[in-house]
Design a protein around this motif. Structure first.
Motif, short mmCIF file in Angstrom:
data_model
loop_
_atom_site.label_atom_id
_atom_site.label_comp_id
_atom_site.label_asym_id
_atom_site.label_seq_id
_atom_site.Cartn_x
_atom_site.Cartn_y
_atom_site.Cartn_z
N GLU A 101 9.30 9.61 11.05
CA GLU A 101 9.47 9.14 9.67
C GLU A 101 8.10 8.83 9.09
O GLU A 101 7.29 8.14 9.70
CB GLU A 101 10.33 7.87 9.70
N VAL A 102 7.81 9.38 7.92
CA VAL A 102 6.55 9.11 7.24
C VAL A 102 6.85 8.52 5.87
O VAL A 102 7.78 8.95 5.18
CB VAL A 102 5.69 10.41 7.11
N TRP A 103 6.07 7.50 5.50
CA TRP A 103 6.25 6.83 4.21
C TRP A 103 5.10 7.17 3.28
O TRP A 103 3.93 7.15 3.68
CB TRP A 103 6.32 5.32 4.42
N LYS A 128 9.99 9.30 3.39
CA LYS A 128 10.50 8.17 2.62
C LYS A 128 9.47 7.76 1.57
O LYS A 128 8.26 7.84 1.80
CB LYS A 128 10.78 6.98 3.54
N VAL A 129 9.98 7.30 0.42
CA VAL A 129 9.10 6.95 -0.70
C VAL A 129 9.18 5.45 -0.98
O VAL A 129 10.27 4.86 -0.98
CB VAL A 129 9.51 7.73 -1.96
N TYR A 130 8.02 4.82 -1.21
CA TYR A 130 7.96 3.41 -1.55
C TYR A 130 7.19 3.21 -2.85
O TYR A 130 6.43 4.09 -3.29
CB TYR A 130 7.33 2.58 -0.42
N ASN A 131 7.40 2.07 -3.46
CA ASN A 131 6.67 1.69 -4.66
C ASN A 131 5.38 1.00 -4.23
O ASN A 131 5.42 -0.07 -3.61
CB ASN A 131 7.52 0.73 -5.51
N PRO A 132 4.21 1.56 -4.54
CA PRO A 132 2.96 1.03 -4.00
C PRO A 132 2.61 -0.38 -4.48
O PRO A 132 1.81 -1.07 -3.84
CB PRO A 132 1.91 2.05 -4.48
N PHE A 138 8.69 -0.87 1.10
CA PHE A 138 8.31 -0.18 2.33
C PHE A 138 9.17 -0.76 3.45
O PHE A 138 8.90 -1.84 3.97
CB PHE A 138 6.82 -0.38 2.60
N GLN A 139 10.23 -0.05 3.80
CA GLN A 139 11.22 -0.52 4.77
C GLN A 139 11.34 0.49 5.92
O GLN A 139 12.31 1.24 6.01
CB GLN A 139 12.58 -0.72 4.08
N PRO A 140 10.36 0.51 6.81
CA PRO A 140 10.37 1.51 7.88
C PRO A 140 11.45 1.24 8.93
O PRO A 140 11.82 0.10 9.18
CB PRO A 140 8.98 1.37 8.50
N LEU A 147 2.12 5.88 7.64
CA LEU A 147 2.15 5.37 6.26
C LEU A 147 0.95 5.93 5.50
O LEU A 147 -0.20 5.72 5.89
CB LEU A 147 2.08 3.83 6.25
N TRP A 148 1.24 6.66 4.42
CA TRP A 148 0.18 7.16 3.55
C TRP A 148 -0.05 6.16 2.41
O TRP A 148 0.90 5.69 1.78
CB TRP A 148 0.55 8.52 2.95
N LEU A 149 -1.32 5.89 2.17
CA LEU A 149 -1.74 4.99 1.09
C LEU A 149 -2.66 5.75 0.14
O LEU A 149 -3.36 6.68 0.56
CB LEU A 149 -2.47 3.77 1.65
#
Length: 397
Positions: A101-103, A128-132, A138-140, A147-149
Motif C-alpha cells: 500500500e502506498v499513500w 491511497k490518497v490523503y489530504n496533505p 493519512f490512515q495506513p 508515503l509520498w510527500l
C-alpha cells in the motif's frame, strides 16, 4: 615494438599530466573504464563508495555532482537519473511490491500518480490518497509500505503538515519519500526539518529545475542518509541500466554555484507578483505558501524558518471566465511563455482544470480555472505589466 600509425592514433605514445586544479572539475565521458590490473578488477565491489567499474555505475563527474546534491539537501548518498520522473519511478520500482500500500498526496505530481496507477493495474499495488494539509486523512493499514510527500504540492502549492505526517509514518515503520524539487534543498533541510530533528528517508529532486537553471538539461536525483536504502536504490539503478550523460552532468555542476542566488531572486519576484495579483479582481484566489490566506501556510512557516519559497504563484480565475477566456489570457502573455517546468531564466505559464486533477474534495480551493506562473529572471515590474496587459483580454465585451 614498432607500431602502425593507426595503432598510434589509439594508443598515443605521450599523454599530458592529468592532474591540475581548475575552477570546474574535469569532465569524464566513459562507458568502458580501464582497470590498472586484475587486482583492481577483482578486488572491488559495487558497494564501494566510488565504484569505478563501468560508466553506468559512475565516474568522477557523476559522483562529484551527486556528492554536491547530497550536501545541498542535507543527505549523504546520491544517485542521478535521466529526469526527475525517472528518479521517482526508480524509487517506486525499488520499494513497492505486489500487495503493498502506498499513500500519495492529492496534489501529487501527476506523472508520479500515473506511474503508481500503472503499478496498481499490473502488480496489485494499492494506491491511497490523503489530504496533505490534514494529517488525519493519512490512515495506513498494516500493508502500508510507502508515503509520498510533496512540499509544496504541484500546481496548487499547499505546503503539507510535514511534521505530523512523517511522525505518523515513522511510528508505523513506513518509508517516506519527499519530492523536494520545490524546496531544492534551499527552503528547508528535508533530513532535519523540525525541533525534534525529524527526517524523511529519501528525497527526489528534479535537477531539471533550479540546479540546471537553463531550461535545457533533464536530470533527477535520489538522496538518502541511510546506507542500506542507498544500496537498495543503487542496485535497482544498475539493474535498470540507468545512465547519465557526463556532458549534462558537467552543465548542471557548472550552474550550482549560482543556484541559491537564482532561487532567492525568483522567490522575491514571486512575492512581489503575489502581492500585486491579490489586488486584481479577475483572480478569486492566489496560491502561495508564504501567504497567510493560503492553505498550509502555518506548516510552511513551521518548516521553512528562513522564509524561503520557490518562484511559483498560482491563481484561480473568477468562475465566470470560460476555458476559451482563460486560453486567450494565456495566449496574450508575451514575457510568460506557455510551457511546463520552472527554475529557468524565462518565466512560464500553464493553465489547469482542477476538476480533472483531484480526487478529494478541497474546500479551501475556490471554483474556476487555475493558471500557474513560474517566475524566471526577468524584472518583476515587467512581468506584472505583462499580466496586466493580458488581463485586458478577460474584460473585453
Amino acid at each position: 615494438m614498432k607500431k602502425n600509425q593507426q595503432t598510434k592514433l589509439i594508443h598515443a605514445p605521450r599523454q599530458a599530466p592529468q592532474l591540475i586544479n581548475t575552477i570546474q572539475p574535469p569532465l569524464y565521458r566513459a562507458s568502458t573504464i580501464i582497470f590498472d590490473n586484475t587486482d583492481a578488477l577483482f578486488n572491488r565491489h559495487w558497494t564501494d563508495e566510488y565504484d569505478y567499474s563501468y560508466g553506468t555505475h559512475g565516474t568522477p563527474t557523476t559522483f562529484t555532482l551527486g556528492d554536491n546534491i547530497a550536501q545541498i539537501e542535507g543527505g549523504k548518498y546520491a544517485l542521478l537519473a535521466p529526469s526527475g520522473l525517472s528518479a521517482i519511478n526508480l524509487v517506486n520500482s525499488c520499494f513497492l511490491s505486489q500487495g503493498d500500500e502506498v499513500w500519495v498526496a492529492d496534489n501529487i505530481y501527476g506523472p508520479n500518480m500515473e506511474h503508481l496507477q500503472n503499478l496498481k493495474s499490473r502488480y496489485g499495488i494499492s494506491v491511497k490518497v490523503y489530504n496533505p494539509i490534514d494529517a488525519s486523512t493519512f490512515q495506513p493499514t498494516e500493508k502500508a509500505k510507502f508515503l509520498w510527500l510533496e512540499a509544496a504540492g504541484s500546481v496548487t502549492l499547499e505546503f503539507p503538515d510535514l511534521v505530523n505526517l512523517v511522525k505518523k509514518a515513522k511510528q508505523l515503520n513506513i518509508l517516506t519519500a519527499l519530492d523536494n524539487t520545490w524546496g531544492a534543498g534551499l527552503a528547508f533541510n528535508a533530513f532535519d526539518f523540525s525541533n525534534e530533528h525529524l527526517s524523511v528517508d529519501i528525497t527526489v529532486h528534479a535537477l531539471t529545475k533550479y540546479p540546471s537553471g537553463g531550461g535545457d538539461i533533464l536530470m533527477g536525483s535520489i538522496v538518502t542518509r541511510n546506507q542500506k536504502l542507498h544500496h537498495q536504490l543503487f542496485r535497482m539503478h544498475a539493474i535498470q541500466g540507468i545512465s547519465i550523460s557526463g556532458d549534462d552532468v558537467s552543465q548542471i555542476q557548472r550552474s550550482l554555484s549560482s543556484m541559491q542566488l537564482r532561487y532567492e531572486h525568483q522567490s522575491q519576484s514571486a512575492i512581489k507578483l503575489l502581492n500585486w495579483l491579490k489586488q486584481q479582481k479577475e483572480f478569486v484566489q492566489v496560491l502561495h505558501p508564504s501567504d497567510e490566506a493560503s492553505a498550509g501556510h502555518t506548516y510552511w512557516k513551521e518548516v521553512c524558518k528562513e522564509g524561503h519559497s520557490a518562484g511559483l504563484v498560482s491563481v484561480i480565475l473568477d468562475p465566470k471566465y470560460t476555458l476559451e477566456d482563460v486560453r486567450k489570457f494565456c495566449d496574450a502573455l508575451t514575457l510568460f511563455k506557455l510551457g511546463f517546468s520552472w527554475g529557468g531564466p524565462v518565466s512560464l505559464v500553464m493553465l489547469y482544470n482542477l476538476n480533472e486533477m483531484r480526487s478529494l474534495e478541497h474546500t479551501h480551493l475556490k471554483q474556476g480555472f487555475l493558471v500557474r506562473f513560474c517566475i524566471g529572471l526577468e524584472h518583476s515590474e515587467d512581468l506584472i505589466q505583462d499580466i496586466e496587459n493580458a488581463i485586458k483580454t478577460l474584460n473585453k465585451p
